[in-house]
Design a protein around this motif. Structure first.
Motif, mmCIF file in Angstrom:
data_model
loop_
_atom_site.group_PDB
_atom_site.id
_atom_site.type_symbol
_atom_site.label_atom_id
_atom_site.label_comp_id
_atom_site.label_asym_id
_atom_site.label_seq_id
_atom_site.Cartn_x
_atom_site.Cartn_y
_atom_site.Cartn_z
ATOM 1 N N UNK A 21 -27.413 -7.328 -49.123
ATOM 2 C CA UNK A 21 -28.602 -7.705 -48.620
ATOM 3 C C UNK A 21 -29.632 -7.772 -49.998
ATOM 4 N N UNK A 22 -29.446 -6.891 -50.792
ATOM 5 C CA UNK A 22 -30.222 -6.655 -52.111
ATOM 6 C C UNK A 22 -29.864 -7.742 -52.948
ATOM 7 N N UNK A 23 -28.563 -8.247 -53.141
ATOM 8 C CA UNK A 23 -28.042 -8.875 -54.174
ATOM 9 C C UNK A 23 -28.247 -10.473 -53.627
ATOM 10 N N UNK A 24 -28.158 -10.856 -52.473
ATOM 11 C CA UNK A 24 -28.112 -12.114 -51.649
ATOM 12 C C UNK A 24 -29.150 -13.019 -52.545
ATOM 13 N N UNK A 25 -30.640 -12.598 -52.402
ATOM 14 C CA UNK A 25 -31.341 -13.739 -52.864
ATOM 15 C C UNK A 25 -31.058 -14.051 -54.119
ATOM 16 N N UNK A 26 -30.627 -13.254 -55.237
ATOM 17 C CA UNK A 26 -30.294 -13.534 -56.418
ATOM 18 C C UNK A 26 -29.098 -14.849 -56.488
ATOM 19 N N UNK A 27 -27.962 -14.339 -55.583
ATOM 20 C CA UNK A 27 -26.748 -15.446 -55.583
ATOM 21 C C UNK A 27 -27.209 -16.560 -55.144
ATOM 22 N N UNK A 28 -27.966 -16.679 -54.039
ATOM 23 C CA UNK A 28 -28.565 -17.863 -53.395
ATOM 24 C C UNK A 28 -29.104 -18.743 -54.450
ATOM 25 N N UNK A 29 -30.177 -17.982 -55.271
ATOM 26 C CA UNK A 29 -30.744 -18.776 -56.100
ATOM 27 C C UNK A 29 -29.845 -19.478 -57.155
#
Length: 99
Positions: free
Chosen positions: A81-89
């Motif tokens: 959950x913590x890393x997902x926004x960065x990966x999505x970006x």
């Protein structure tokens, strides 16, 4: 030879089942009032204390290794959950040719 697969469903407490049934029967605009009435500090504290006591009896007092698996799963989910926004970006930047 094919093996049959048996799936286990997690048993919910009667209170949780009742809460979910009531929540599912509401219209969208009724949900905030329902949650405001049901999700109070006292209710959350009471249910959390009860859950932890039952968890201790079921797993810790019994000497089960399941708490280790639960912690591992919790760490995995939190990290994801913590890393997902960065990966999505990064994915969107690569897709749009900006990476």
């Amino acid at each position: 030879r094919a093996r049959s697969v048996v799936t286990r469903t997690r048993a919910r407490s009667p209170a949780m089942s009742q809460f979910l049934r009531q929540l599912g029967s509401l219209k969208v605009k009724e949900v905030p009032k329902f949650l405001q009435d049901k999700v109070t500090v006292a209710n959350v504290t009471n249910h959390t204390t009860k859950f932890l006591a039952e968890y201790k009896v079921k797993y810790i007092d019994a000497g089960s290794p399941m708490p280790i698996y639960h912690v591992m799963a919790g760490v995995f989910v939190t990290a994801y959950i913590t890393v997902w926004p960065t990966e999505y970006r990064h994915m969107m930047a690569a897709k749009n040719g900006h990476h």
